[in-house]
Enzyme design. Structure first.
Site, PDB file in Angstrom:
ATOM      1  N   LYS A 203       0.818  -1.118  -0.139  1.00 12.36           N
ATOM      2  CA  LYS A 203       0.134  -0.087  -0.098  1.00 12.36           C
ATOM      3  C   LYS A 203       0.899   1.168   0.174  1.00 12.36           C
ATOM      4  CE  LYS A 203      -3.710   2.208   2.694  1.00 12.36           C
ATOM      5  NZ  LYS A 203      -4.649   2.186   3.742  1.00 12.36           N
ATOM      6  N   GLU A 209      10.430  -4.801   4.967  1.00 12.05           N
ATOM      7  CA  GLU A 209      10.321  -6.200   4.367  1.00 12.05           C
ATOM      8  C   GLU A 209      10.408  -6.256   2.934  1.00 12.05           C
ATOM      9  OE1 GLU A 209       8.688  -4.940   6.871  1.00 12.05           O
ATOM     10  OE2 GLU A 209       8.964  -6.343   8.451  1.00 12.05           O
ATOM     11  N   GLY A 263      -4.818  -1.770   4.860  1.00 16.95           N
ATOM     12  CA  GLY A 263      -4.150  -2.933   4.612  1.00 16.95           C
ATOM     13  C   GLY A 263      -4.560  -4.209   4.862  1.00 16.95           C
ATOM     14  N   ARG A 264      -5.397  -4.652   5.955  1.00 19.64           N
ATOM     15  CA  ARG A 264      -5.790  -6.089   6.035  1.00 19.64           C
ATOM     16  C   ARG A 264      -7.157  -6.213   5.748  1.00 19.64           C
ATOM     17  NH1 ARG A 264      -5.032  -2.491  10.312  1.00 19.64           N
ATOM     18  NH2 ARG A 264      -6.681  -1.886  11.441  1.00 19.64           N
ATOM     19  N   GLU A 349      -5.075  -6.830  14.554  1.00 20.46           N
ATOM     20  CA  GLU A 349      -4.552  -5.470  14.103  1.00 20.46           C
ATOM     21  C   GLU A 349      -5.710  -4.456  14.338  1.00 20.46           C
ATOM     22  OE1 GLU A 349      -0.894  -5.073  11.362  1.00 20.46           O
ATOM     23  OE2 GLU A 349      -2.606  -4.182  10.061  1.00 20.46           O
ATOM     24  N   HIS A 380      -4.906 -33.443  17.230  1.00 24.36           N
ATOM     25  CA  HIS A 380      -3.625 -34.421  17.698  1.00 24.36           C
ATOM     26  C   HIS A 380      -2.705 -33.402  17.962  1.00 24.36           C
ATOM     27  CE1 HIS A 380      -5.538 -38.166  16.237  1.00 24.36           C
ATOM     28  NE2 HIS A 380      -6.038 -37.308  15.328  1.00 24.36           N
ATOM     29  N   LYS A 508       8.912  -0.822  14.298  1.00 21.25           N
ATOM     30  CA  LYS A 508       9.633  -0.552  13.088  1.00 21.25           C
ATOM     31  C   LYS A 508      10.619   0.481  13.277  1.00 21.25           C
ATOM     32  CE  LYS A 508       5.408  -0.964  10.256  1.00 21.25           C
ATOM     33  NZ  LYS A 508       4.542  -0.070   9.507  1.00 21.25           N
TER      34      LYS A 508
HETATM   35  O1  F6P Z   1       1.774  -4.370  10.006  1.00 21.64           O
HETATM   36  C1  F6P Z   1       1.594  -3.333   9.801  1.00 21.64           C
HETATM   37  C2  F6P Z   1       1.177  -2.769   8.196  1.00 21.64           C
HETATM   38  O2  F6P Z   1       0.907  -1.404   7.910  1.00 21.64           O
HETATM   39  C3  F6P Z   1      -0.187  -3.347   8.010  1.00 21.64           C
HETATM   40  O3  F6P Z   1      -1.395  -2.824   8.365  1.00 21.64           O
HETATM   41  C4  F6P Z   1       0.059  -3.716   6.384  1.00 21.64           C
HETATM   42  O4  F6P Z   1      -1.299  -4.546   5.974  1.00 21.64           O
HETATM   43  C5  F6P Z   1       1.255  -3.995   6.255  1.00 21.64           C
HETATM   44  O5  F6P Z   1       1.949  -3.317   7.230  1.00 21.64           O
HETATM   45  C6  F6P Z   1       1.861  -3.639   4.858  1.00 21.64           C
HETATM   46  O6  F6P Z   1       1.815  -2.492   4.406  1.00 21.64           O
HETATM   47  P1  F6P Z   1       2.220  -2.042   3.006  1.00 21.64           P
HETATM   48  O7  F6P Z   1       0.946  -2.634   2.389  1.00 21.64           O
HETATM   49  O8  F6P Z   1       2.172  -0.657   2.961  1.00 21.64           O
HETATM   50  O9  F6P Z   1       3.430  -2.592   2.591  1.00 21.64           O
END
Ligand code: F6P
Length: 543
Positions: A203, A209, A263-264, A349, A380, A508
């Site tokens: 987003k 990452e 995002g979620r 979240e 199990h 972060k």
């Molecule tokens: O973990 C925090 C967060 O902001 C989530 O809400 C989001 O889904 C994720 O990081 C990834 O963010 P982006 O889509 O901006 O890379």
């Protein structure tokens, strides 16, 4: 929590105390119609909550709580596109992405549907071209797609692609999320650079990452095929289209969405591109239609037939009145094996908050820990604790009436296990029953005394069961949207903002500060002795 809602919650807690010893199984003896009275349906999907320890009186108190907490007014504000995400001053309108009604959806006085449909059409054209080979890599038709994203830019596509496995007739899909190099390395080992499409899903297009993995993939591709491969073999999904072009992604390969899509909650947006390529645009539309059907149900069904409302209120009963800390999601559907992980982000979240919308600390519990694994594997592993442990764990069981691809009598066995577990959790086994069973086996009295307590099941452990005809794209859309609206209702009652996520920021920030320290470019000066000690040990161990 709104004052009147707080009073209502206190009434519920008093009701719980007054009925502390109530046994769910005796509620079935009292009411032979209990299943009919405590189950509801929506578009072919059944929700049975009769195995929870609640009565008509409990439900009335819960409906009153929803009224006092102004859930329906808040729901109107949600669907009207008001900026209910107050800390980010944003509307919450992922429902517009699956609005199949042809009706406009207004945000800030503008109909957002034309832009949504344009992006969805562009995605569909791109997906079809990738699937047919019209758009191809240097080595020909794309055989593999790698979605690089994390959190909502990963979990939705991963979960849904796995869930719709039997409908997957596009290129193979891979997902890379972790900054741990092992994640991307293992995928790169399996793919051919000349026939792989990378989709960078983010987003913000700034997430450490994702950008680290995207750059590693880019270097790998350039090394194999040259710089010109990037424009042809990378696509991006983002709200930050300026950043995607800076990365070298062609404008017609960058699919946008908007800040009012959390995002979620973004699987319905361009973030769903890998799913769309996997199963095709038609099935992606069916997935959206399932969710849209739930949006309509949620807005129109009366409270006592409204599935998200029931799910949320039962969750509040368990969390706030009964004091249960966790909530298990147990799909008896192997294709839903990532559904609990998906719901962890969706629920935790969203509702893992301790400050209410007016900035005050809450004085009640909010979101529970959500966890789970597919049945029967869980049986199990951790069901021992669910049956006989000291914590009571309310659980959702999910089961299809029919397998998408039936194999022998596997499905009947799976269903029998699901039904057996919910029954065992509710009915339990008394000491008297245990003793008579042991005696019938000819075991002597001393041995029975020793063994009997271990074999008793207290029962009275609450479960809800979802049953759906078959795990189709439509049904998957329904299931996801049901949980989304459940989260909304609970957030509305707790009076928290379910749509921000400040709790992920501190880690972060500190990771950013610590990177130069870990790289040995700076000393851990001023840090606590644990972190400094770990940094020193890390450097010492690497020598
Ligand atoms: O973990 C925090 C967060 O902001 C989530 O809400 C989001 O889904 C994720 O990081 C990834 O963010 P982006 O889509 O901006 O890379």
């Amino acid at each position: 929590m709104i004052d009147k809602a707080k009073v209502q919650l206190e009434k519920l807690t008093a009701h719980r105390h007054a009925n502390r010893d109530r046994q769910t199984k005796s509620l079935f003896d009292d009411n032979p119609d209990r299943f009919n009275d405590f189950s509801a349906t929506s578009n072919g999907l059944l929700f049975d909550y009769s195995k929870c320890n609640l009565t008509t009186e409990t439900m009335e108190l819960l409906f009153d709580l929803a009224r006092e907490a102004k859930v329906s007014e808040k729901r109107e504000a949600l669907f009207a596109g008001e900026a209910i995400n107050t800390t980010e001053n944003r509307a919450v309108q992922h429902m517009a992405l699956r609005n199949m009604s042809g009706e406009p959806v207004m945000i800030d006085g503008k109909d957002v549907m034309p832009d949504i449909l344009t992006v969805r059409n562009n995605m569909a054209q791109f997906a079809e071209s990738v699937r047919s080979g019209k758009i191809a890599g240097q080595g020909g038709k794309f055989t593999d797609i790698v979605n690089i994203g994390i959190g909502g830019s990963d979990l939705g596509p991963v979960m849904a692609t796995a869930a719709l496995g039997p409908f997957h007739d596009g290129p193979k899909t891979h997902f890379v999320s972790n900054v741990d190099g092992a994640d991307i390395l293992e995928v790169l080992k399996k793919i051919d650079p000349a026939t792989t499409l990378f989709i960078v899903a983010s987003k913000t297009f700034t997430t450490q990452e994702t950008m680290t993995n995207a750059n590693t993939a880019r270097e790998w591709l350039v090394k194999a095929l040259g710089e010109e491969a990037v424009v042809n073999q990378f696509a991006a999904l983002s709200t930050a289209l300026d950043k995607t072009s800076a990365f070298g992604i062609a404008d017609d390969r960058a699919f946008g969405f908007w800040d009012w899509v959390g995002g979620r909650y973004s699987i319905w947006s361009a973030i769903g591109l890998s799913l769309m390529i996997a199963v095709g645009p038609k099935r992606f539309d069916e997935f959206l239609s399932g969710a849209h059907a739930v949006d309509q149900h949620f807005q129109t069904a009366p409270d006592n037939e409204n599935l998200p409302m029931l799910m949320a209120l039962i969750g509040i009963w368990h969390r706030n009145s009964c004091g249960y800390d966790t909530h298990a999601v147990l799909p008896y559907d192997q294709y839903l094996h990532r559904f609990p992980a998906y719901l962890q982000q969706l629920d935790m979240e969203s509702n893992g908050k301790r400050i209410d919308v007016s900035g005050q600390p809450v004085d009640h519990e909010t979101g529970p820990v959500v966890w789970g694994e597919p049945g029967t594997n869980g049986q199990h592993a951790f069901y021992q604790l669910i049956h006989q442990g000291t914590s009571i764990i309310p659980a959702d069981f999910l089961i299809a009436a029919e397998a998408v691809e039936p194999v022998g009598d596997h499905h009947q066995k799976l269903v029998a296990n699901a039904f057996a577990q919910t029954e065992a959790l509710m009915v339990g086994k008394s000491e008297e029953q245990v003793r008579s069973e042991l005696a019938a086996k000819g075991i002597d009295a001393d041995a029975i005394d020793k063994l009997a307590p271990h074999k008793v099941f207290p029962g009275n452990r609450p479960t809800c069961t979802f049953m759906y005809p078959k795990l189709t794209p439509f049904v998957l859309g329904q299931l996801v949207a049901l949980y989304e609206h459940k989260v909304f209702v609970q957030g509305a009652i707790w009076n928290i903002n379910s749509y921000d996520q400040w709790g992920v920021e501190l880690g972060k920030e500190l990771a950013g500060e610590l990177l130069p320290v870990v790289k040995g470019e700076q000393k851990p000066t001023g840090r606590n002795s644990s972190t400094a000690g770990l940094v020193d040990a890390f450097h010492a161990m690497r020598k």
